[in-house]
Each structure stands twice: as structure tokens, then as C-alpha cells.
Design a protein around this motif. Structure first.
Motif, PDB file in Angstrom:
ATOM      1  N   ILE A   1     -48.993  32.161  -1.336  1.00 43.36           N
ATOM      2  CA  ILE A   1     -48.631  33.052  -2.446  1.00 43.36           C
ATOM      3  C   ILE A   1     -48.169  32.228  -3.644  1.00 43.36           C
ATOM      4  O   ILE A   1     -48.574  32.490  -4.791  1.00 43.36           O
ATOM      5  CB  ILE A   1     -47.538  34.043  -2.014  1.00 43.36           C
ATOM      6  CG1 ILE A   1     -48.110  35.051  -1.011  1.00 43.36           C
ATOM      7  CG2 ILE A   1     -46.958  34.782  -3.223  1.00 43.36           C
ATOM      8  CD1 ILE A   1     -47.082  36.039  -0.479  1.00 43.36           C
TER       9      ILE A   1
ATOM     10  N   VAL B   1     -52.916  36.297  -6.759  1.00 43.28           N
ATOM     11  CA  VAL B   1     -52.304  36.964  -5.611  1.00 43.28           C
ATOM     12  C   VAL B   1     -53.001  38.295  -5.319  1.00 43.28           C
ATOM     13  O   VAL B   1     -53.094  38.722  -4.173  1.00 43.28           O
ATOM     14  CB  VAL B   1     -50.796  37.189  -5.869  1.00 43.28           C
ATOM     15  CG1 VAL B   1     -50.135  37.827  -4.656  1.00 43.28           C
ATOM     16  CG2 VAL B   1     -50.113  35.866  -6.186  1.00 43.28           C
TER      17      VAL B   1
ATOM     18  N   TYR C   1     -56.002  37.649  -3.289  1.00 47.74           N
ATOM     19  CA  TYR C   1     -55.516  37.197  -1.986  1.00 47.74           C
ATOM     20  C   TYR C   1     -55.115  38.396  -1.128  1.00 47.74           C
ATOM     21  O   TYR C   1     -55.432  38.444   0.068  1.00 47.74           O
ATOM     22  CB  TYR C   1     -54.324  36.271  -2.211  1.00 47.74           C
ATOM     23  CG  TYR C   1     -53.720  35.668  -0.969  1.00 47.74           C
ATOM     24  CD1 TYR C   1     -54.505  35.038  -0.013  1.00 47.74           C
ATOM     25  CD2 TYR C   1     -52.344  35.710  -0.758  1.00 47.74           C
ATOM     26  CE1 TYR C   1     -53.950  34.470   1.116  1.00 47.74           C
ATOM     27  CE2 TYR C   1     -51.771  35.139   0.370  1.00 47.74           C
ATOM     28  CZ  TYR C   1     -52.579  34.522   1.304  1.00 47.74           C
ATOM     29  OH  TYR C   1     -52.017  33.963   2.420  1.00 47.74           O
TER      30      TYR C   1
ATOM     31  N   THR D   1     -47.368  39.704   0.286  1.00 50.57           N
ATOM     32  CA  THR D   1     -47.784  39.993  -1.089  1.00 50.57           C
ATOM     33  C   THR D   1     -47.167  41.292  -1.590  1.00 50.57           C
ATOM     34  O   THR D   1     -46.758  41.376  -2.758  1.00 50.57           O
ATOM     35  CB  THR D   1     -49.316  40.090  -1.180  1.00 50.57           C
ATOM     36  OG1 THR D   1     -49.804  40.998  -0.168  1.00 50.57           O
ATOM     37  CG2 THR D   1     -49.952  38.734  -0.980  1.00 50.57           C
TER      38      THR D   1
END
Length: 336
Positions: free
Chosen positions: A91, A286, A289, A305
């Protein structure tokens, strides 16, 4: 002011606890088994059971939650089920890309949105006002993914002016220092990297900025129209002040305070809501991701996240409220 910030930070604790419980519960309600997803449809039941044991998925949910909370207090968000890397590290490595994109999009939206809103309020029901209202309505209504595909088709495919996706050209390399591509290129004296990073930022920035600029323009216009009808504005006109001074010093200044709320909240939404934009443009942030984690049912990544997004949103709202107190004495008095 300090006591207000402390109270808000204390109030942040139960909010994050509620978010943690909800996220931890929801990711386990999603149909499917992450062990099956990782091993593929050809895996045997024995292989699945071994992997579930390795990932602690065979333990009771309550025990999994307790272990996760204990790990959070130690700065451990767990390991990605897909890559095996620490979630916190992954992250942090992707967060600069998301922040870079969100900050630039917010700046662009402010540069275009506020002047358009002011000009529309100064000349209500004019041709310019009608055009900007229509454009703003389109900007607010158009889905981000549709605008992204249109811009890619025009500027990347047909015209070939801009790259279609990615954060930097594969032919350009830059030493990672801060994680911000443009800043790293400037620090290392690499103009090719700076130019490549700017080119790759244009399209995703335009997509994110379009919605905020449209929202901000409509909001500033409506707020300015209300302010223009106040008694102090008529008093300023009676004193013979220049129209520009009346509009900018008295009108815009009183309209910017409520606009700060829109800017702050939309910026926080960009940090956590740029999932589609980052995915379409293959932006290594992010949001993308998190999208990949949802596809792979990667529990630790989804939880990590989401917690980061929730924390950024709450912290942004606290910063906006604090700025309100700094800029407005009436609000600052209520904070004491």
C-alpha cells in the motif's frame, strides 16, 4: 482549536473500529473461497485444505478477527494472499501514485471550476451561464469510465498525442526517491522522466478533475448568487467600490468557505474512489491494487486498503473543519 482537534481525533477511534468490523465481516460474506481462487479449478480438496490452513482460513472467524486486530496494533496488516508480500508495504509503495493523481486533479478542478462558477454568477442567465450550466450538468452526470474511454479513444488511439495507460513510458527509467514520479524526475535531474510522467498524468487527471470541476462550478455559482444578494454586498456597491473588488473581495471570499467542504470531501473521495479510473488507465495506485484484490478475493488487501481509504477520508474531513476555524472567526469561536 487544539481541544477541537483532539476531540475529533478521539472520535476517529470508534469510527475506525466500526469500519474495521464491517469490512472484516463483508469480505467473508462474498461468495467463493480464496484458496480455490488462488489454486485454480484443477486443485484437489487436499491442496485446498492445506492452503486454507496456511492462510489461517480454517480458524473461526472470531479468532481471525482477534489476530488481525492484534496485528494492526503492531503495524501488521497481514500478507497478500496473491503475492505473499506485506500488505502495508505494498500500500505504501502505491500510495504516492494515488496521491499524485488526486492532488493534481484537485488543483486542475479548482483552477477551472471556481472561475467558471464566479463568471456564471456575475452574469446570470447569459449565454456563457447557460453553456457552463449545460457543460457542468454533463460533467456531473457522465460516468467516469465512459469519459475515460472517450478520452483514450480520441487522444491516444485516433490522434496519438498521449499514452493510453500506465504511469511512465517503458523506455524511461527514474530512480525512486519519494515515490512521486514528477518529483523524482526533478530531483534526479531527469527531464525525460518528468515529461513522460506529465504525459501519462494528463488523461486520468482530466477524468478525475472533470466531475469535481463541474460540481465546484455549480456550487460556487449558486453560493455566489446568494452572497450577491446580501446587505453587505449592496453596501459595498453604495460605497462606490469597483465591481471587481466587490465580486472578488466580498463575494468570492464568502463563497469559498463552503466550497472548501466540497473540495475536501471530493479530494478524499478521489483518494478512495479512483478505482475505475486507475484500472482503466492501468495506473499503479491503491485503487487499482484494491480492484485486483477484490477479483482475487485477497482478504488482507481488501481490508487494508479499505481501512487506509477510511482513515484518509476522516483525516481529510478533520483538516477541512480545522481550516474552517482558521479562516472564519465565527467558527473558531464555536470550536473552543
Amino acid at each position: 482549536m487544539a481541544s477541537f482537534i483532539i476531540r475529533r481525533l478521539i472520535a476517529l477511534i470508534p469510527v475506525m473500529c466500526i469500519v474495521l468490523v464491517i469490512v472484516f465481516s463483508l469480505v467473508r460474506i462474498i461468495p467463493g473461497d480464496p484458496a480455490v481462487t488462488l489454486l485454480g479449478p484443477g486443485a484437489t480438496q487436499e491442496q485446498i485444505d492445506v492452503l486454507r490452513a496456511q492462510l489461517d482460513l480454517d480458524q473461526p472467524v472470531v479468532l481471525q478477527f482477534v489476530n488481525y486486530v492484534v496485528g494492526l496494533f503492531q503495524g501488521d496488516m497481514g500478507f497478500s494472499l496473491k503475492s505473499g508480500e506485506p500488505v502495508a508495504r505494498e500500500i505504501l509503495s502505491r500510495l504516492p501514485a494515488t496521491i499524485e493523481l488526486s492532488v493534481l486533479a484537485t488543483i486542475v478542478a479548482i483552477i477551472f471550476g471556481i472561475p467558471i462558477g464566479v463568471l456564471s454568477a456575475v452574469r446570470p442567465n447569459s449565454v456563457f451561464d447557460h453553456i457552463t450550466r449545460i457543460v457542468s450538468l454533463v460533467g456531473v452526470s457522465m460516468p467516469a469510465f465512459l469519459l475515460a474511454l472517450i478520452l483514450q479513444l480520441i487522444f491516444a488511439t485516433y490522434l496519438g498525442w498521449l499514452p493510453v495507460s500506465g504511469r511512465m513510458s517503458s523506455f524511461v527509467t527514474v530512480e525512486t526517491i519519494t515515490g512521486f514520479a514528477i518529483l523524482d524526475g526533478i530531483i534526479t535531474g531527469n527531464p525525460a522522466a518528468v515529461w513522460s510522467a506529465i504525459q501519462h498524468l494528463i488523461l486520468p487527471t482530466a477524468v478525475l478533475a472533470a466531475f469535481l470541476a463541474a460540481t465546484l462550478g455549480r456550487f460556487v455559482r449558486n453560493t455566489m448568487l446568494d452572497v450577491m444578494g446580501e446587505d453587505f454586498m449592496r453596501t459595498a456597491k453604495a460605497k462606490g467600490l469597483r465591481r471587481a473588488d466587490i465580486v472578488l473581495t466580498h463575494g468570492l471570499r464568502n463563497s469559498l468557505l463552503p466550497a472548501m467542504t466540497i473540495i475536501g470531501l471530493k479530494f478524499a473521495e478521489m483518494l478512495g474512489g479512483a478505482i475505475l479510473t486507475e484500472t482503466i488507465f492501468a495506473w499503479p495506485g491503491v485503487g487499482r491494487y484494491m480492484f485486483e484484490a477484490i477479483k482475487n478475493r485477497d482478504y488482507p488487501v481488501i481490508q487494508g486498503t479499505t481501512l487506509v481509504f477510511a482513515l484518509l477520508f476522516v483525516l481529510t474531513s478533520i483538516i477541512v473543519d480545522t481550516l474552517y476555524g482558521v479562516l472564519d472567526p465565527r467558527v473558531r469561536k464555536k470550536m473552543k
